[in-house]
Design a protein around this motif. Sequence first.
Motif, PDB file in Angstrom:
ATOM      1  N   ASP A   1      -7.869  -2.245  -8.541  1.00 12.08           N
ATOM      2  CA  ASP A   1      -7.928  -1.298  -9.649  1.00 12.08           C
ATOM      3  C   ASP A   1      -7.492  -2.012 -10.929  1.00 12.08           C
ATOM      4  OD1 ASP A   1      -8.076   1.088 -11.087  1.00 12.08           O
ATOM      5  OD2 ASP A   1      -5.964   1.512 -10.698  1.00 12.08           O
TER       6      ASP A   1
ATOM      7  N   LYS B   1     -18.647  -2.728  -2.173  1.00 12.68           N
ATOM      8  CA  LYS B   1     -17.830  -1.636  -2.697  1.00 12.68           C
ATOM      9  C   LYS B   1     -16.419  -1.711  -2.132  1.00 12.68           C
ATOM     10  CE  LYS B   1     -21.533   1.593  -3.499  1.00 12.68           C
ATOM     11  NZ  LYS B   1     -21.926   2.993  -3.452  1.00 12.68           N
ATOM     12  N   ASP B   2     -15.469  -1.221  -2.894  1.00 14.91           N
ATOM     13  CA  ASP B   2     -14.070  -1.060  -2.476  1.00 14.91           C
ATOM     14  C   ASP B   2     -13.352  -2.366  -2.119  1.00 14.91           C
ATOM     15  OD1 ASP B   2     -14.315   1.700  -2.817  1.00 14.91           O
ATOM     16  OD2 ASP B   2     -15.110   1.927  -0.771  1.00 14.91           O
TER      17      ASP B   2
END
Length: 73
Positions: free
Chosen positions: A8, A3-4
């Motif tokens: 974006d 995750k992360d």
Amino acid sequence: MKKDIHPDYHVIKVTMTDGSTFETRSTYGAEGDTLTLDIDPKTHPAWTGGGQHLIDRGGRLSRFKKKYEGFLG
């Protein structure tokens, strides 16, 4: 999947050198930003085929031809 760690991925507007625009998804900037291109496939010689001409800059080609004229015949 971790995750992360991924950037974006969002919608931006791309403006070509002729003023035309289109939307695409990218990691550039933020949602809704505009990417203005300085060169693009419509105008750059690498894509249009305009760069295949031998240009004599500073007389280099002329000096070469003069130096080797009559060399092979």
